[in-house]
Design a protein around this motif. Structure first.
Motif, PDB file in Angstrom:
ATOM      1  N   ALA A   1       8.260  -5.482 -12.821  1.00  0.00           N
ATOM      2  CA  ALA A   1       7.795  -4.118 -12.556  1.00  0.00           C
ATOM      3  C   ALA A   1       6.947  -3.587 -13.698  1.00  0.00           C
ATOM      4  O   ALA A   1       5.998  -2.817 -13.481  1.00  0.00           O
ATOM      5  CB  ALA A   1       8.988  -3.196 -12.307  1.00  0.00           C
ATOM      6  N   ASN A   2       7.265  -4.005 -14.917  1.00  0.00           N
ATOM      7  CA  ASN A   2       6.521  -3.498 -16.075  1.00  0.00           C
ATOM      8  C   ASN A   2       5.071  -3.970 -16.072  1.00  0.00           C
ATOM      9  O   ASN A   2       4.208  -3.334 -16.690  1.00  0.00           O
ATOM     10  CB  ASN A   2       7.203  -3.939 -17.367  1.00  0.00           C
ATOM     11  CG  ASN A   2       6.762  -3.120 -18.558  1.00  0.00           C
ATOM     12  OD1 ASN A   2       6.767  -1.891 -18.510  1.00  0.00           O
ATOM     13  ND2 ASN A   2       6.376  -3.789 -19.639  1.00  0.00           N
ATOM     14  N   TYR A   3       4.790  -5.042 -15.354  1.00  0.00           N
ATOM     15  CA  TYR A   3       3.415  -5.516 -15.243  1.00  0.00           C
ATOM     16  C   TYR A   3       2.774  -5.079 -13.928  1.00  0.00           C
ATOM     17  O   TYR A   3       1.614  -4.657 -13.887  1.00  0.00           O
ATOM     18  CB  TYR A   3       3.366  -7.040 -15.337  1.00  0.00           C
ATOM     19  CG  TYR A   3       1.956  -7.591 -15.242  1.00  0.00           C
ATOM     20  CD1 TYR A   3       1.102  -7.565 -16.345  1.00  0.00           C
ATOM     21  CD2 TYR A   3       1.471  -8.104 -14.048  1.00  0.00           C
ATOM     22  CE1 TYR A   3      -0.200  -8.036 -16.251  1.00  0.00           C
ATOM     23  CE2 TYR A   3       0.171  -8.588 -13.947  1.00  0.00           C
ATOM     24  CZ  TYR A   3      -0.655  -8.555 -15.048  1.00  0.00           C
ATOM     25  OH  TYR A   3      -1.953  -9.020 -14.953  1.00  0.00           O
ATOM     26  N   VAL A   4       3.543  -5.164 -12.857  1.00  0.00           N
ATOM     27  CA  VAL A   4       2.982  -4.952 -11.524  1.00  0.00           C
ATOM     28  C   VAL A   4       2.877  -3.475 -11.149  1.00  0.00           C
ATOM     29  O   VAL A   4       1.885  -3.046 -10.552  1.00  0.00           O
ATOM     30  CB  VAL A   4       3.832  -5.701 -10.471  1.00  0.00           C
ATOM     31  CG1 VAL A   4       3.394  -5.343  -9.059  1.00  0.00           C
ATOM     32  CG2 VAL A   4       3.726  -7.200 -10.692  1.00  0.00           C
ATOM     33  N   LEU A   5       3.912  -2.687 -11.502  1.00  0.00           N
ATOM     34  CA  LEU A   5       3.987  -1.311 -11.003  1.00  0.00           C
ATOM     35  C   LEU A   5       3.715  -0.232 -12.042  1.00  0.00           C
ATOM     36  O   LEU A   5       2.852   0.631 -11.846  1.00  0.00           O
ATOM     37  CB  LEU A   5       5.364  -1.061 -10.380  1.00  0.00           C
ATOM     38  CG  LEU A   5       5.624   0.380  -9.938  1.00  0.00           C
ATOM     39  CD1 LEU A   5       4.761   0.744  -8.729  1.00  0.00           C
ATOM     40  CD2 LEU A   5       7.094   0.608  -9.625  1.00  0.00           C
ATOM     41  N   TRP A   6       4.459  -0.253 -13.140  1.00  0.00           N
ATOM     42  CA  TRP A   6       4.454   0.912 -14.019  1.00  0.00           C
ATOM     43  C   TRP A   6       3.101   1.268 -14.614  1.00  0.00           C
ATOM     44  O   TRP A   6       2.800   2.473 -14.779  1.00  0.00           O
ATOM     45  CB  TRP A   6       5.516   0.747 -15.107  1.00  0.00           C
ATOM     46  CG  TRP A   6       6.894   0.785 -14.523  1.00  0.00           C
ATOM     47  CD1 TRP A   6       7.833  -0.201 -14.558  1.00  0.00           C
ATOM     48  CD2 TRP A   6       7.486   1.849 -13.760  1.00  0.00           C
ATOM     49  NE1 TRP A   6       8.974   0.179 -13.881  1.00  0.00           N
ATOM     50  CE2 TRP A   6       8.780   1.439 -13.378  1.00  0.00           C
ATOM     51  CE3 TRP A   6       7.047   3.111 -13.369  1.00  0.00           C
ATOM     52  CZ2 TRP A   6       9.630   2.236 -12.626  1.00  0.00           C
ATOM     53  CZ3 TRP A   6       7.891   3.907 -12.607  1.00  0.00           C
ATOM     54  CH2 TRP A   6       9.172   3.469 -12.254  1.00  0.00           C
ATOM     55  N   PRO A  30       0.832  -1.214   0.000  1.00  0.00           N
ATOM     56  CA  PRO A  30       0.000   0.000   0.000  1.00  0.00           C
ATOM     57  C   PRO A  30       0.863   1.260   0.000  1.00  0.00           C
ATOM     58  O   PRO A  30       1.781   1.398   0.802  1.00  0.00           O
ATOM     59  CB  PRO A  30      -0.800  -0.130   1.303  1.00  0.00           C
ATOM     60  CG  PRO A  30      -0.855  -1.606   1.566  1.00  0.00           C
ATOM     61  CD  PRO A  30       0.470  -2.140   1.089  1.00  0.00           C
ATOM     62  N   GLY A  31       0.576   2.156  -0.912  1.00  0.00           N
ATOM     63  CA  GLY A  31       1.300   3.417  -0.966  1.00  0.00           C
ATOM     64  C   GLY A  31       2.563   3.408  -1.795  1.00  0.00           C
ATOM     65  O   GLY A  31       3.140   4.474  -2.049  1.00  0.00           O
ATOM     66  N   MET A  32       3.025   2.243  -2.238  1.00  0.00           N
ATOM     67  CA  MET A  32       4.290   2.203  -2.976  1.00  0.00           C
ATOM     68  C   MET A  32       4.174   2.962  -4.304  1.00  0.00           C
ATOM     69  O   MET A  32       5.067   3.734  -4.663  1.00  0.00           O
ATOM     70  CB  MET A  32       4.718   0.759  -3.217  1.00  0.00           C
ATOM     71  CG  MET A  32       6.067   0.636  -3.920  1.00  0.00           C
ATOM     72  SD  MET A  32       7.456   1.324  -2.975  1.00  0.00           S
ATOM     73  CE  MET A  32       7.859  -0.080  -1.908  1.00  0.00           C
ATOM     74  N   ALA A  33       3.089   2.753  -5.037  1.00  0.00           N
ATOM     75  CA  ALA A  33       2.916   3.475  -6.296  1.00  0.00           C
ATOM     76  C   ALA A  33       2.827   4.974  -6.045  1.00  0.00           C
ATOM     77  O   ALA A  33       3.374   5.777  -6.812  1.00  0.00           O
ATOM     78  CB  ALA A  33       1.663   2.977  -7.017  1.00  0.00           C
TER      79      ALA A  33
END
Length: 215
Positions: free
Chosen positions: A173-178, A108-111
């Motif tokens: 990261a390209n799927y989970v975060l960006w 939670p909050g990382m993005a």
């Protein structure tokens, strides 16, 4: 015991109090940085939010930059109980490390933390370096070190450990975060995240495994 020395119980009490104050300050800093941004957050606001005096805050974090650095470090902290994988089964190890990375990126909050750093970067370029060096790099280093251990064990072969690590973590990261940076409703379910991690592990393993009987 010397009459000038504090009693063991008092020393333990002060240590516990300092630890509780630190946790309260980091929690307050995280909430305010995410809500108000870096420029809009003052040390006075953090102290008030945490319910401690300014003197207590300054004793632990003399500057806002130091507080932000500590908050980023805490945001990326991994569970000490998570032992590093044992070399010898690279596909299993890659899956384990990838799962841990996905869990970090979906905290939670990382993005929101990434968004703040990106938004404030033109005025506060040091935030990007802090986020990179005390946030991502320790985990990056742990993955690279494991890949090198697998290479020494004869299970993986590559020329550039940094490049392989970047490619592996980048696929996750390209799927989970960006996508979250632009799509506020991007929220893949756990099964989809697990599949993305597994595909990243399989890709690296297929490219760099020595022999076909490693896992």
């Amino acid at each position: 015991m010397d009459g000038n020395e504090p009693a063991p119980g008092a020393t333990r009490y002060h240590r516990d109090l300092a630890s509780r104050n630190r946790e309260a300050l980091l929690g307050a800093a995280r909430r305010l940085f995410l809500e108000l941004g870096y420029d809009g957050t003052s040390l006075a606001k953090v102290a008030a939010e945490a319910g401690v005096s300014r003197a207590t805050l300054f004793k632990q974090f003399p500057t806002k930059a130091e507080l932000f650095s500590a908050m980023v470090t805490a945001s990326w902290a991994t569970d000490d109980a998570q032992a590093p994988p044992v070399p010898g089964h690279p596909l299993t190890a890659l899956s384990t490390l990838g799962t841990r990375y996905a869990a970090l990126l979906t905290r939670p909050g990382m993005a929101d933390l990434f968004r703040i750093v990106i938004a404030e970067l033109p005025r506060f370029p040091e935030l990007g370096r802090t986020h990179f060096e005390v946030g991502k790099m320790p985990f990056f280093d742990s993955v690279r070190d494991h890949l090198l251990a697998e290479q020494r064990a004869g299970t993986l072969r590559f020329d550039d450990a940094d490049l392989v690590t970047t490619q592996f973590l980048g696929m996750i990261a390209n799927y989970v975060l960006w996508p979250r940076m632009l799509l506020l409703d991007w929220d893949p379910d756990p099964t989809s995240v697990a599949r993305a991690v597994e595909e990243a592990a399989l890709t690296v393993h297929a490219r760099h495994a020595v022999g076909r009987d490693q896992d």
